[in-house]
Scaffold this motif. Sequence first.
Motif, PDB file in Angstrom:
ATOM      1  N   GLU A  69       2.443 -12.865 -12.784  1.00 54.66           N
ATOM      2  CA  GLU A  69       2.488 -12.359 -11.424  1.00 54.66           C
ATOM      3  C   GLU A  69       3.915 -12.104 -10.974  1.00 54.66           C
ATOM      4  O   GLU A  69       4.856 -12.746 -11.422  1.00 54.66           O
ATOM      5  CB  GLU A  69       1.809 -13.339 -10.448  1.00 54.66           C
ATOM      6  CG  GLU A  69       2.507 -14.660 -10.278  1.00 54.66           C
ATOM      7  CD  GLU A  69       1.889 -15.516  -9.179  1.00 54.66           C
ATOM      8  OE1 GLU A  69       0.853 -15.148  -8.612  1.00 54.66           O
ATOM      9  OE2 GLU A  69       2.478 -16.581  -8.888  1.00 54.66           O
ATOM     10  N   PHE A  70       4.015 -11.156 -10.065  1.00 55.43           N
ATOM     11  CA  PHE A  70       5.295 -10.762  -9.503  1.00 55.43           C
ATOM     12  C   PHE A  70       5.860 -11.857  -8.617  1.00 55.43           C
ATOM     13  O   PHE A  70       5.127 -12.518  -7.880  1.00 55.43           O
ATOM     14  CB  PHE A  70       5.098  -9.474  -8.694  1.00 55.43           C
ATOM     15  CG  PHE A  70       6.255  -9.097  -7.822  1.00 55.43           C
ATOM     16  CD1 PHE A  70       6.223  -9.332  -6.462  1.00 55.43           C
ATOM     17  CD2 PHE A  70       7.379  -8.510  -8.379  1.00 55.43           C
ATOM     18  CE1 PHE A  70       7.283  -8.992  -5.654  1.00 55.43           C
ATOM     19  CE2 PHE A  70       8.449  -8.159  -7.578  1.00 55.43           C
ATOM     20  CZ  PHE A  70       8.404  -8.394  -6.215  1.00 55.43           C
ATOM     21  N   SER A 121       9.498  -2.110  -8.463  1.00 57.29           N
ATOM     22  CA  SER A 121       8.058  -2.260  -8.601  1.00 57.29           C
ATOM     23  C   SER A 121       7.649  -3.709  -8.739  1.00 57.29           C
ATOM     24  O   SER A 121       8.427  -4.547  -9.216  1.00 57.29           O
ATOM     25  CB  SER A 121       7.594  -1.489  -9.841  1.00 57.29           C
ATOM     26  OG  SER A 121       6.253  -1.760 -10.151  1.00 57.29           O
ATOM     27  N   TRP A 122       6.426  -4.008  -8.358  1.00 60.56           N
ATOM     28  CA  TRP A 122       5.841  -5.328  -8.567  1.00 60.56           C
ATOM     29  C   TRP A 122       4.976  -5.374  -9.812  1.00 60.56           C
ATOM     30  O   TRP A 122       4.438  -6.418 -10.160  1.00 60.56           O
ATOM     31  CB  TRP A 122       5.024  -5.748  -7.343  1.00 60.56           C
ATOM     32  CG  TRP A 122       3.938  -4.763  -6.985  1.00 60.56           C
ATOM     33  CD1 TRP A 122       4.019  -3.729  -6.106  1.00 60.56           C
ATOM     34  CD2 TRP A 122       2.613  -4.712  -7.521  1.00 60.56           C
ATOM     35  NE1 TRP A 122       2.843  -3.054  -6.057  1.00 60.56           N
ATOM     36  CE2 TRP A 122       1.950  -3.622  -6.898  1.00 60.56           C
ATOM     37  CE3 TRP A 122       1.912  -5.495  -8.444  1.00 60.56           C
ATOM     38  CZ2 TRP A 122       0.630  -3.303  -7.192  1.00 60.56           C
ATOM     39  CZ3 TRP A 122       0.593  -5.173  -8.722  1.00 60.56           C
ATOM     40  CH2 TRP A 122      -0.017  -4.086  -8.107  1.00 60.56           C
ATOM     41  N   ARG A 123       4.808  -4.224 -10.466  1.00 63.59           N
ATOM     42  CA  ARG A 123       3.925  -4.162 -11.638  1.00 63.59           C
ATOM     43  C   ARG A 123       4.672  -4.485 -12.928  1.00 63.59           C
ATOM     44  O   ARG A 123       5.682  -3.844 -13.229  1.00 63.59           O
ATOM     45  CB  ARG A 123       3.313  -2.775 -11.762  1.00 63.59           C
ATOM     46  CG  ARG A 123       2.264  -2.461 -10.701  1.00 63.59           C
ATOM     47  CD  ARG A 123       1.596  -1.132 -11.003  1.00 63.59           C
ATOM     48  NE  ARG A 123       2.536  -0.041 -10.820  1.00 63.59           N
ATOM     49  CZ  ARG A 123       2.615   0.692  -9.737  1.00 63.59           C
ATOM     50  NH1 ARG A 123       1.819   0.442  -8.709  1.00 63.59           N
ATOM     51  NH2 ARG A 123       3.480   1.681  -9.655  1.00 63.59           N
ATOM     52  N   SER A 177       4.032  -3.635 -15.842  1.00 60.28           N
ATOM     53  CA  SER A 177       4.058  -2.486 -16.743  1.00 60.28           C
ATOM     54  C   SER A 177       5.214  -1.531 -16.457  1.00 60.28           C
ATOM     55  O   SER A 177       5.526  -0.667 -17.281  1.00 60.28           O
ATOM     56  CB  SER A 177       2.726  -1.725 -16.664  1.00 60.28           C
ATOM     57  OG  SER A 177       2.495  -1.287 -15.328  1.00 60.28           O
ATOM     58  N   ASP A 178       5.846  -1.659 -15.308  1.00 62.33           N
ATOM     59  CA  ASP A 178       6.977  -0.797 -14.965  1.00 62.33           C
ATOM     60  C   ASP A 178       8.309  -1.321 -15.515  1.00 62.33           C
ATOM     61  O   ASP A 178       9.353  -0.707 -15.298  1.00 62.33           O
ATOM     62  CB  ASP A 178       7.095  -0.643 -13.450  1.00 62.33           C
ATOM     63  CG  ASP A 178       6.038   0.292 -12.888  1.00 62.33           C
ATOM     64  OD1 ASP A 178       5.623   0.076 -11.724  1.00 62.33           O
ATOM     65  OD2 ASP A 178       5.618   1.229 -13.603  1.00 62.33           O
TER      66      ASP A 178
END
Length: 121
Positions: A45-46, A102-104, A106-107
């Motif tokens: 998690e971010f 980003s919070w993702r 995958s980024d």
Amino acid sequence: VQLQASGGGLVQAGGTLKLSCAVSGRTFSNYVMGWFRQAPGKEREFVAVDTWNGRSRYYEDSVKGRFTTSRDNAGNTVYLQMNSLKPEDTAVYFCASGFRFSWRPSDYDYWGQGTQVTVSS
């Protein structure tokens, strides 16, 4: 490109820790730096993100007001100051480097190895 996270450990609830993440192999100041965490049995998690110039920062709601991310572009290092720690903050913490604010996960294209943070009640 290598990211080396450090600074984790065991601390009592209410205590503080400061994580560091040293970056090598890319022009550090050109990239966004993020912090994530993963508790046992849970998804990553971010936690926080910091833009290349440190002027914009964003935090996950549960850490707002307690955690602060900062960066030293000259030293190619990003930090996560964690205050008022709670048992639910227990996780492996990862730093990551990417192009997008980003919070993702995958980024982000490069990740550190993770450092364990354990908060006892």
